[in-house]
Design an enzyme around this catalytic site. Structure first.
Site, PDB file in Angstrom:
ATOM      1  N   TYR A 199      15.809  29.922   9.056  1.00 14.27           N
ATOM      2  CA  TYR A 199      15.522  30.885  10.048  1.00 14.27           C
ATOM      3  C   TYR A 199      15.053  31.144  11.006  1.00 14.27           C
ATOM      4  CZ  TYR A 199      12.798  30.770   5.006  1.00 14.27           C
ATOM      5  OH  TYR A 199      12.316  30.955   3.908  1.00 14.27           O
ATOM      6  N   ARG A 216     -11.053  -0.274  14.817  1.00 15.57           N
ATOM      7  CA  ARG A 216     -10.773   0.687  13.626  1.00 15.57           C
ATOM      8  C   ARG A 216     -11.357  -0.248  12.184  1.00 15.57           C
ATOM      9  NH1 ARG A 216      -4.632   0.911  11.283  1.00 15.57           N
ATOM     10  NH2 ARG A 216      -5.313  -0.912  10.738  1.00 15.57           N
ATOM     11  N   MET A 264      12.457  24.705   2.817  1.00 13.32           N
ATOM     12  CA  MET A 264      11.600  24.007   2.446  1.00 13.32           C
ATOM     13  C   MET A 264      12.757  22.612   1.502  1.00 13.32           C
ATOM     14  SD  MET A 264       8.428  24.685  -0.118  1.00 13.32           S
ATOM     15  CE  MET A 264       7.498  25.454   0.916  1.00 13.32           C
ATOM     16  N   LYS A 274       1.001  -1.027  -0.110  1.00 12.54           N
ATOM     17  CA  LYS A 274      -0.427  -0.315   0.100  1.00 12.54           C
ATOM     18  C   LYS A 274       1.206   1.437   0.164  1.00 12.54           C
ATOM     19  CE  LYS A 274      -0.384  -0.576   5.463  1.00 12.54           C
ATOM     20  NZ  LYS A 274      -1.224  -1.115   5.922  1.00 12.54           N
TER      21      LYS A 274
HETATM   22  C1  LIG Z   1      -0.226  -1.465   7.130  1.00 13.71           C
HETATM   23  C2  LIG Z   1      -0.879  -3.308   7.651  1.00 13.71           C
HETATM   24  C3  LIG Z   1       0.157  -4.347   7.974  1.00 13.71           C
HETATM   25  C4  LIG Z   1       0.474  -4.511   7.547  1.00 13.71           C
HETATM   26  O1  LIG Z   1       2.151  -3.510   8.194  1.00 13.71           O
HETATM   27  P1  LIG Z   1       3.318  -3.586   8.607  1.00 13.71           P
HETATM   28  O2  LIG Z   1       3.559  -3.689   9.812  1.00 13.71           O
HETATM   29  O3  LIG Z   1       3.868  -2.490   7.878  1.00 13.71           O
HETATM   30  O4  LIG Z   1       4.351  -4.785   8.482  1.00 13.71           O
HETATM   31  C5  LIG Z   1      -0.713  -5.074   7.373  1.00 13.71           C
HETATM   32  N1  LIG Z   1      -2.571  -5.810   8.091  1.00 13.71           N
HETATM   33  C6  LIG Z   1      -3.095  -4.119   7.901  1.00 13.71           C
HETATM   34  C7  LIG Z   1      -4.455  -4.760   7.904  1.00 13.71           C
HETATM   35  C8  LIG Z   1      -2.400  -3.356   7.553  1.00 13.71           C
HETATM   36  O5  LIG Z   1      -3.257  -2.054   7.427  1.00 13.71           O
END
Ligand SMILES: *Cc1c(COP(=O)(O)O)cnc(C)c1O
Length: 360
Positions: A251, A132, A299, A39
């Protein structure tokens, strides 16, 4: 060696090391399979390059967050098994099916959305303690009879505290997962992400879902990192100057020279993902010389105190390690007050990206 005409910073991504990390994790799993979580553009590293490298390393199952990420991945990997964490949103079932993507059903509403396609494979998310996504224990009980007609091939949950091996919540969640899944007919079960893998066989089930550890971040914080570092971020020196009291740097004049000091200005800033919270606290390296960030990160520019670095290493275009062998992602994250995940996914888009494959 350095091309001064090119972008000010270079991100090198070692796909050989990525593949090696896949093997290191697989070796932790006597009986479970290992899926890759790609992802957010493979945690910022580039899904177009990372996903084929993972497939070549033996991975056949992938997880993404959204339908868009899934359809992009489908173009890259026509044969892979692809699950979509966010599941089926209203009006998206046909598109999921068209791209041969498997939604993770996260709620009673999503189960209803998928009803018309109940014969098609879907995953099911049970909430065992994250509050969640996923069915609550009560919803799981309510849905179990309806789900008997579904083709659930993966039942999953997610651990809240897996990076802390002694956290009592781990044991609670695995027990609840086992209880809840006993009422659901599913082909495979999955609980562990990167850190969960290292909690041992009770947490591994049929399939583990590794993300951040593949990309080099330590899945066992506080213990030696078993993963190899995948990325190196280097910026060029744009300018060198000498300053002395009472001159200030950057800055807000937050750094004041207290003695004759040599400042190098680097072609990287917070717009590139070198976080502003590293102002006056980050450490970069020139070769093996430790060099502190002084003044605020801008930046596009970062100023560092190179007074202690030998003259012959200091010239315009010289490369400085912001993330490298001496300062891995986890260390930067610590210094910036965040986690490796955020450092990776914040990496910018205007540097020169190099993909290498060190088959060592
Ligand atoms: C992002 C995610 C993972 C991967 O988690 P890592 O800690 O990056 O290995 C696995 N399961 C779910 C549901 C996630 O959202």
């Amino acid at each position: 060696m350095t091309d001064l005409k090119k972008a000010g910073a270079t991100l090198t991504i070692d796909l050989g090391t990525l593949a090696k990390n896949y093997s290191i994790l697989s070796d932790q799993l006597p009986s479970a399979g290992l899926a890759s979580v790609v992802k957010a553009n493979a945690y910022g590293l580039g899904v177009k390059e990372a996903a084929p490298a993972l497939q070549a390393a033996g991975c056949s199952t992938f997880f993404v967050a959204t339908l868009e990420e899934g359809s992009e991945l489908r173009q890259i990997l026509p044969e892979a098994r692809i699950y979509v964490f966010h599941g089926v949103l209203p009006g998206t079932a046909k598109e999921l099916l068209a791209h041969n993507l498997i939604p993770i059903l996260n709620s009673r509403d999503q189960i209803e959305q998928w009803q018309a396609h109940a014969d098609q494979p879907a995953g099911l998310h049970l909430d065992t303690g994250m509050s969640r996504l996923g069915l609550t224990p009560a919803e799981c009980e309510q849905s179990a009879p309806d789900l008997a007609k579904f083709n659930i091939d993966l039942v999953m949950s997610h651990l809240a505290c897996a990076e802390d091996q002694d956290h009592p919540k781990n044991v609670e969640q695995v027990a609840l997962f086992n209880e809840l899944r006993s009422s659901i007919k599913a082909k495979y079960a999955s609980l562990a992400a990167s850190s969960g893998i290292f909690l041992g066989p009770d947490y591994q089930f049929d399939l583990c879902r590794a993300g951040v550890s593949l990309y080099g971040v330590n899945p066992t914080p506080g213990k030696v990192n078993q993963m190899a570092q995948v990325i190196r971020l280097q910026a060029k020196i744009l300018q060198l100057r000498s300053v002395d009291t009472p001159q200030t740097v950057g800055y807000g004049a937050t750094h004041q020279a207290s003695k004759p000091t040599k400042i190098a200005t680097l072609a990287i800033g917070y717009a590139d993902g070198y976080m502003r919270s590293l102002s006056n606290s980050g450490i970069v390296y020139i070769g093996d010389f430790e060099v502190p960030v002084v003044g605020r990160i801008s930046m596009d520019l970062t100023t560092v105190d190179v007074t202690g670095v030998p003259e012959d290493m200091l010239h315009m275009g010289a490369l400085v390690d912001l993330i490298g062998p001496n300062n891995p992602v986890d260390q930067i994250a610590d210094q910036a007050g965040t986690i490796g995940y955020e450092i990776l996914t914040s990496l910018g888009h205007r540097f020169d990206r190099h993909y290498i494959s060190d088959e060592a």
